[in-house]
Design an enzyme around this catalytic site. Structure first.
Site, PDB file in Angstrom:
ATOM      1  N   GLY A  71      -1.995  26.444  22.345  1.00 44.46           N
ATOM      2  CA  GLY A  71      -2.521  25.500  23.534  1.00 44.46           C
ATOM      3  C   GLY A  71      -1.963  24.280  23.641  1.00 44.46           C
ATOM      4  O   GLY A  71      -1.703  23.471  24.451  1.00 44.46           O
ATOM      5  N   ASN A 151     -14.241  23.198  27.355  1.00 42.18           N
ATOM      6  CA  ASN A 151     -14.537  23.780  26.150  1.00 42.18           C
ATOM      7  C   ASN A 151     -16.019  23.503  25.816  1.00 42.18           C
ATOM      8  O   ASN A 151     -16.411  24.563  25.004  1.00 42.18           O
ATOM      9  CB  ASN A 151     -13.454  23.430  25.136  1.00 42.18           C
ATOM     10  CG  ASN A 151     -13.336  21.815  24.757  1.00 42.18           C
ATOM     11  OD1 ASN A 151     -12.923  21.150  25.868  1.00 42.18           O
ATOM     12  ND2 ASN A 151     -13.568  21.511  23.890  1.00 42.18           N
ATOM     13  N   GLN A 179      -9.552  27.731  27.727  1.00 41.16           N
ATOM     14  CA  GLN A 179     -10.823  28.263  27.864  1.00 41.16           C
ATOM     15  C   GLN A 179     -10.994  29.386  28.666  1.00 41.16           C
ATOM     16  O   GLN A 179     -12.072  30.219  28.586  1.00 41.16           O
ATOM     17  CB  GLN A 179     -11.941  27.034  27.535  1.00 41.16           C
ATOM     18  CG  GLN A 179     -12.057  26.588  26.313  1.00 41.16           C
ATOM     19  CD  GLN A 179     -12.616  27.273  25.245  1.00 41.16           C
ATOM     20  OE1 GLN A 179     -12.908  28.605  25.273  1.00 41.16           O
ATOM     21  NE2 GLN A 179     -12.539  26.528  23.975  1.00 41.16           N
ATOM     22  N   HIS A 201      -5.579  32.508  20.680  1.00 44.56           N
ATOM     23  CA  HIS A 201      -6.963  32.923  19.979  1.00 44.56           C
ATOM     24  C   HIS A 201      -8.279  32.505  20.554  1.00 44.56           C
ATOM     25  O   HIS A 201      -9.197  32.586  20.006  1.00 44.56           O
ATOM     26  CB  HIS A 201      -6.820  31.780  18.647  1.00 44.56           C
ATOM     27  CG  HIS A 201      -7.026  30.578  18.836  1.00 44.56           C
ATOM     28  ND1 HIS A 201      -8.315  29.895  18.214  1.00 44.56           N
ATOM     29  CD2 HIS A 201      -6.443  29.555  19.277  1.00 44.56           C
ATOM     30  CE1 HIS A 201      -8.272  28.714  18.566  1.00 44.56           C
ATOM     31  NE2 HIS A 201      -7.200  28.181  19.108  1.00 44.56           N
ATOM     32  N   CYS A 322     -21.902  13.501  13.038  1.00 45.17           N
ATOM     33  CA  CYS A 322     -22.656  12.823  12.313  1.00 45.17           C
ATOM     34  C   CYS A 322     -22.154  11.731  11.137  1.00 45.17           C
ATOM     35  O   CYS A 322     -21.169  12.109  10.458  1.00 45.17           O
ATOM     36  CB  CYS A 322     -23.627  13.939  11.735  1.00 45.17           C
ATOM     37  SG  CYS A 322     -24.595  15.057  12.623  1.00 45.17           S
TER      38      CYS A 322
END
Length: 372
Positions: A71, A151, A179, A201, A322
């Site tokens: 992609g 996505n 997607q 994939h 995070c």
């Protein structure tokens, strides 16, 4: 059920049929598809068949399918290739603020090369307004690139409406459908697009293979120069092994894309989440216009990654980052104006062909324990 995989939007396992289709190329068919002797001819035929399988799924001609490494390369070829070949006609590109980095970063690169890029915002569901796209068009606009589905949230974009606008103004239109292909119908003429990105994939083919649909008449500058492989647009001996895998995956998808089992299972999961958590759980993305396998939900006033850390046997993802105890919301949720106390609890569950109802029931039990 020691481990459960609900991260199919990140990557899919290989379909057994895909493995079977690829096996002969690992053993018997080793010739170069460009060679004119007995070893090359059968490999060339396998490559031709794979291209036809991809074209059949997309509803286009085989000559409009360019095999790539995935992609990201397809997006780069579409954006950079089109800009460098057509910049004499104008230097303006329109895209959205929620594109995958494989579109966003080529656009930022092209800005350094003299392009002007307009980044369109989205509504609360993460959808682009066709009216906003039309308002952004100028005399210098040569290309529009809007993803087919997001996505993270799975929200589907109004690609057909944007395609009509692009046609009206004579502007090339690209969509990243990495997607979407294999999950919802993606027909080139119905969508009114000029270029479409596919990633192997994401639809049960191997990593390292993808394709770019390029409508006849659209001219691109190659990214890789060399011999005349892939209609002169991607030099280098074709990776027939992976192309055959992608072709088989597209053949399977064509026979399954209209089925509703996955949508029904995703809807069951969402109904059970609401039943268990009530107002503690909120949907991110469009309630109807989204991929049939994707469920991005927020556990209010919780931290999504903390919940996933408490369930190490579950593979799912969050778009938030995070850093030293602080939470940075996903750029997509930020653009959707999702409040921080909601967005920080976001988890994307993406189901796939091998997901079962028993697995969903098990995940619900794990979530109940983790949240409470």
């Amino acid at each position: 059920m020691d481990r459960i995989y609900l991260d199919y939007n990140a990557s899919t396992p290989l379909a057994p049929e895909v493995i079977d289709a690829m096996m002969p190329l690992l053993q018997d068919f080793y010739g170069n598809p460009s060679a004119l002797h007995w070893a090359g001819a059968p490999v060339k035929e396998l490559l031709r068949n794979a291209r036809e399988q991809v074209a059949s799924l997309l509803g286009c001609s085989p000559e409009e399918v360019i095999f790539t490494s995935g992609g990201s390369e397809s997006n780069n070829l579409a954006l950079k290739g089109f800009y460098f070949k057509n910049k004499s006609k104008g230097n303006h590109i329109i895209t959205s603020k929620i594109e995958h980095p494989a579109v966003m970063n080529p656009c930022k690169f092209l800005e350094h090369m003299g392009a002007k890029v307009t980044y369109i915002g989205v509504d609360q569901y993460g959808r682009v307004s066709p009216e906003d796209v039309e308002k952004a068009i100028s005399e210098e606009t040569i290309l529009i690139s809007i993803m087919h589905s997001n996505n993270e949230t799975g929200s589907l974009q109004p690609i057909q409406e944007i395609g009509k606008i692009a046609e009206k103004y004579g502007i090339a239109f690209h969509t990243d459908a990495s997607q979407s292909v294999g999950k919802v119908p993606v027909n080139m003429n119905e969508l009114r697009v000029d270029m479409v990105t596919i990633a192997g994939h994401k639809l049960y083919a191997p990593k390292g293979i993808g394709a770019l649909y390029k409508r006849k008449g659209i001219e691109l500058e190659p990214l890789i120069h060399g011999a005349g492989h892939e209609f002169g647009l991607r030099a280098g001996t074709e990776n027939t092994l992976l192309a055959v895998g992608l072709g088989k995956a597209c053949e399977i998808a064509e026979n399954q894309v209209e089925k509703n089992e996955l949508k029904d299972l995703t809807n069951y999961f969402w109904s059970r989440l609401k039943e268990e958590f009530g107002e503690q759980v909120l949907l991110n993305g469009h309630p109807e216009e989204r991929l049939p396998n994707t469920l991005n939900v927020s556990f209010v006033k919780k931290i999504g990654q903390d919940l996933l850390d408490a369930i190490p046997q579950l593979a799912a993802s969050t778009g938030s980052a995070c850093h030293a105890g602080s939470i940075e919301l996903s750029p997509v949720l930020k653009e959707m104006a999702v409040p921080e106390e909601v967005g920080m609890g976001a988890i994307r569950f993406s189901l796939g062909r091998f997901t079962t109802k028993d697995e969903i029931d098990q995940v619900l039990q794990w979530l109940i324990k983790a949240v409470n």
